[in-house]
Design a protein around this motif. Structure first.
Motif, PDB file in Angstrom:
ATOM      1  N   GLU A  52       0.837  -1.150  -0.020  1.00  0.00           N
ATOM      2  CA  GLU A  52       0.075   0.136   0.091  1.00  0.00           C
ATOM      3  C   GLU A  52       0.977   1.443   0.011  1.00  0.00           C
ATOM      4  O   GLU A  52       0.682   2.209  -0.707  1.00  0.00           O
ATOM      5  CB  GLU A  52      -0.997   0.048   1.262  1.00  0.00           C
ATOM      6  CG  GLU A  52      -1.695   1.220   1.501  1.00  0.00           C
ATOM      7  CD  GLU A  52      -2.424   1.523   2.547  1.00  0.00           C
ATOM      8  OE1 GLU A  52      -3.083   2.685   2.942  1.00  0.00           O
ATOM      9  OE2 GLU A  52      -2.583   0.368   3.367  1.00  0.00           O
ATOM     10  N   ASP A  53       1.999   1.312   0.915  1.00  0.00           N
ATOM     11  CA  ASP A  53       2.644   2.474   0.810  1.00  0.00           C
ATOM     12  C   ASP A  53       3.274   2.884  -0.469  1.00  0.00           C
ATOM     13  O   ASP A  53       3.415   4.099  -0.828  1.00  0.00           O
ATOM     14  CB  ASP A  53       3.838   2.265   1.975  1.00  0.00           C
ATOM     15  CG  ASP A  53       3.276   1.998   3.637  1.00  0.00           C
ATOM     16  OD1 ASP A  53       2.149   2.432   3.709  1.00  0.00           O
ATOM     17  OD2 ASP A  53       3.911   1.527   4.284  1.00  0.00           O
ATOM     18  N   CYS A  54       3.889   1.719  -1.172  1.00  0.00           N
ATOM     19  CA  CYS A  54       4.301   2.113  -2.313  1.00  0.00           C
ATOM     20  C   CYS A  54       3.630   2.759  -3.222  1.00  0.00           C
ATOM     21  O   CYS A  54       3.683   3.492  -4.195  1.00  0.00           O
ATOM     22  CB  CYS A  54       5.375   0.826  -2.976  1.00  0.00           C
ATOM     23  SG  CYS A  54       6.266   1.294  -4.192  1.00  0.00           S
ATOM     24  N   GLY A  55       2.226   1.873  -3.208  1.00  0.00           N
ATOM     25  CA  GLY A  55       1.358   2.286  -4.419  1.00  0.00           C
ATOM     26  C   GLY A  55       0.945   3.727  -4.099  1.00  0.00           C
ATOM     27  O   GLY A  55       0.692   4.535  -5.315  1.00  0.00           O
ATOM     28  N   ARG A  56       0.650   3.945  -2.653  1.00  0.00           N
ATOM     29  CA  ARG A  56       0.290   5.575  -2.679  1.00  0.00           C
ATOM     30  C   ARG A  56       1.450   6.498  -3.046  1.00  0.00           C
ATOM     31  O   ARG A  56       1.174   7.571  -3.500  1.00  0.00           O
ATOM     32  CB  ARG A  56      -0.017   5.520  -1.127  1.00  0.00           C
ATOM     33  CG  ARG A  56      -1.389   5.022  -0.773  1.00  0.00           C
ATOM     34  CD  ARG A  56      -1.456   5.279   0.697  1.00  0.00           C
ATOM     35  NE  ARG A  56      -3.008   4.809   1.253  1.00  0.00           N
ATOM     36  CZ  ARG A  56      -4.152   5.525   0.939  1.00  0.00           C
ATOM     37  NH1 ARG A  56      -4.008   6.672   0.594  1.00  0.00           N
ATOM     38  NH2 ARG A  56      -5.086   4.926   1.579  1.00  0.00           N
ATOM     39  N   PHE A  57       2.716   6.067  -2.815  1.00  0.00           N
ATOM     40  CA  PHE A  57       3.703   6.962  -2.989  1.00  0.00           C
ATOM     41  C   PHE A  57       3.949   7.255  -4.362  1.00  0.00           C
ATOM     42  O   PHE A  57       3.987   8.462  -4.903  1.00  0.00           O
ATOM     43  CB  PHE A  57       5.095   6.340  -2.495  1.00  0.00           C
ATOM     44  CG  PHE A  57       6.453   6.693  -2.988  1.00  0.00           C
ATOM     45  CD1 PHE A  57       6.822   8.258  -2.727  1.00  0.00           C
ATOM     46  CD2 PHE A  57       7.160   5.923  -3.716  1.00  0.00           C
ATOM     47  CE1 PHE A  57       7.991   8.376  -3.417  1.00  0.00           C
ATOM     48  CE2 PHE A  57       8.238   6.357  -4.419  1.00  0.00           C
ATOM     49  CZ  PHE A  57       8.851   7.520  -4.226  1.00  0.00           C
ATOM     50  N   LEU A  58       3.807   6.148  -5.177  1.00  0.00           N
ATOM     51  CA  LEU A  58       3.844   6.623  -6.759  1.00  0.00           C
ATOM     52  C   LEU A  58       2.738   7.168  -7.151  1.00  0.00           C
ATOM     53  O   LEU A  58       2.860   8.003  -7.996  1.00  0.00           O
ATOM     54  CB  LEU A  58       3.686   4.865  -7.410  1.00  0.00           C
ATOM     55  CG  LEU A  58       5.027   4.086  -6.949  1.00  0.00           C
ATOM     56  CD1 LEU A  58       4.941   2.702  -7.581  1.00  0.00           C
ATOM     57  CD2 LEU A  58       6.538   4.644  -7.482  1.00  0.00           C
ATOM     58  N   HIS A  59       1.390   6.924  -6.697  1.00  0.00           N
ATOM     59  CA  HIS A  59       0.365   7.563  -7.509  1.00  0.00           C
ATOM     60  C   HIS A  59       0.397   9.059  -6.925  1.00  0.00           C
ATOM     61  O   HIS A  59       0.107  10.016  -7.807  1.00  0.00           O
ATOM     62  CB  HIS A  59      -0.967   7.122  -6.638  1.00  0.00           C
ATOM     63  CG  HIS A  59      -2.049   7.576  -7.300  1.00  0.00           C
ATOM     64  ND1 HIS A  59      -2.669   7.292  -8.550  1.00  0.00           N
ATOM     65  CD2 HIS A  59      -2.867   8.679  -6.733  1.00  0.00           C
ATOM     66  CE1 HIS A  59      -3.716   7.945  -8.776  1.00  0.00           C
ATOM     67  NE2 HIS A  59      -4.096   8.540  -7.639  1.00  0.00           N
ATOM     68  N   GLU A  60       0.931   9.494  -5.773  1.00  0.00           N
ATOM     69  CA  GLU A  60       1.020  10.801  -5.270  1.00  0.00           C
ATOM     70  C   GLU A  60       1.954  11.596  -6.030  1.00  0.00           C
ATOM     71  O   GLU A  60       1.973  12.863  -6.337  1.00  0.00           O
ATOM     72  CB  GLU A  60       1.192  10.912  -3.886  1.00  0.00           C
ATOM     73  CG  GLU A  60       0.114  10.363  -2.828  1.00  0.00           C
ATOM     74  CD  GLU A  60       0.636  10.420  -1.411  1.00  0.00           C
ATOM     75  OE1 GLU A  60       1.841  10.396  -1.153  1.00  0.00           O
ATOM     76  OE2 GLU A  60      -0.101   9.959  -0.617  1.00  0.00           O
ATOM     77  N   THR A  61       3.055  10.795  -6.567  1.00  0.00           N
ATOM     78  CA  THR A  61       3.967  11.469  -7.441  1.00  0.00           C
ATOM     79  C   THR A  61       3.506  11.814  -8.803  1.00  0.00           C
ATOM     80  O   THR A  61       3.710  12.881  -9.374  1.00  0.00           O
ATOM     81  CB  THR A  61       5.211  10.498  -7.433  1.00  0.00           C
ATOM     82  OG1 THR A  61       5.725  10.343  -6.173  1.00  0.00           O
ATOM     83  CG2 THR A  61       6.594  11.106  -8.162  1.00  0.00           C
ATOM     84  N   ILE A  62       2.925  11.057  -9.463  1.00  0.00           N
ATOM     85  CA  ILE A  62       2.553  11.288 -10.620  1.00  0.00           C
ATOM     86  C   ILE A  62       1.024  11.960 -10.665  1.00  0.00           C
ATOM     87  O   ILE A  62       0.611  12.367 -12.000  1.00  0.00           O
ATOM     88  CB  ILE A  62       2.373   9.878 -11.559  1.00  0.00           C
ATOM     89  CG1 ILE A  62       1.153   8.965 -11.017  1.00  0.00           C
ATOM     90  CG2 ILE A  62       3.531   9.231 -11.612  1.00  0.00           C
ATOM     91  CD1 ILE A  62       1.082   7.533 -11.765  1.00  0.00           C
ATOM     92  N   GLY A 152       2.428  -3.380  -5.220  1.00  0.00           N
ATOM     93  CA  GLY A 152       1.683  -2.106  -5.076  1.00  0.00           C
ATOM     94  C   GLY A 152       1.532  -1.154  -6.408  1.00  0.00           C
ATOM     95  O   GLY A 152       0.440  -0.531  -6.852  1.00  0.00           O
ATOM     96  N   ALA A 153       2.805  -1.114  -7.099  1.00  0.00           N
ATOM     97  CA  ALA A 153       2.735  -0.382  -8.386  1.00  0.00           C
ATOM     98  C   ALA A 153       1.948  -1.060  -9.429  1.00  0.00           C
ATOM     99  O   ALA A 153       0.941  -0.443 -10.076  1.00  0.00           O
ATOM    100  CB  ALA A 153       4.220  -0.439  -8.948  1.00  0.00           C
TER     101      ALA A 153
END
Length: 216
Positions: A52-62, A152-153
């Motif tokens: 979850e943490d990685c998915g959120r981090f990537l989503h917030e970045t893009i 997550g990605a």
């Protein structure tokens, strides 16, 4: 792709979640649900929560970037900027590093392959792959892209709700914990784990917190 993610997250060997499931079953063999629940409750930032943490981090970045990069050079530039910002803020990059697979998590390239084969290699995986290529320039060392981060990605690229990403990790780990219990039935180790602690503990004098509590 979804099935590949579930398979990748199902079991990690003797993690804390697996150990607590076995120990809870030792304590209450009449409550399989209690043993499974005990293991699932340990899903957090160090185990399972990385998905979850990685998915959120990537989503917030893009999020809000229009247009998104269209080639590796563009993704690399965005990844470099992102990793630099995380380092300057003193925060870790989710999905980087693995305590066992120091030289590369074997799940990650296979998940990349499946996503490519299925036409599902989207922006989240693209940014994650770019982070793998450029992070050493900022951090000064090379770390593996771990499978939990890749999951997550991949789940984010499938368009699944970010709020449910940890739920999918827990779904996968439930199957893994059932496997742990199946092995415990045939080759029990929980009692040995318990006794190794119980028979090797030593008494220590009380050590009160200083006045004002643990935080002063």
């Amino acid at each position: 792709m979804f099935e590949a993610v579930l398979a990748a997250l199902a079991d990690h060997g003797f993690t804390p979640t697996a150990i607590v499931t076995r120990l809870t079953y030792l304590s209450a063999p009449d409550s399989v649900q209690g043993a499974l629940a005990a293991g699932l409750l340990g899903g957090g930032s160090r185990f399972l929560g990385v998905t979850e943490d990685c998915g959120r981090f990537l989503h917030e970045t893009i999020a809000g970037r229009d247009p998104l990069p269209c080639d590796d050079a563009g993704w690399d530039a965005l990844a470099l900027e992102t990793v630099q910002a995380r380092r300057e803020s003193g925060r870790l990059v989710p999905g980087l590093g693995h305590h066992v697979h120091k030289d590369g998590d074997p799940r990650t390239p296979r998940l990349f392959e499946i996503a490519t084969e299925e036409g599902l290699f989207g922006p989240h995986l693209s940014l994650f792959a770019a982070i793998g290529r450029v992070h050493a320039r900022v951090l000064g060392r090379t770390l593996p892209l771990n499978g939990a981060g890749a999951c997550g990605a991949a789940l984010a690229d499938l368009g699944l709700p970010l709020e449910l990403l940890r739920g999918f990790a827990l779904l996968a780990r439930t199957a893994g914990l059932i496997g742990q219990l199946a092995e415990e039935l045939r080759h029990p180790v929980a009692n040995e784990i318990f006794l190794s602690v119980d028979l090797n503990n030593r008494s220590v004098p009380p050590e009160p917190y200083p006045e004002g509590g643990p935080h002063g």
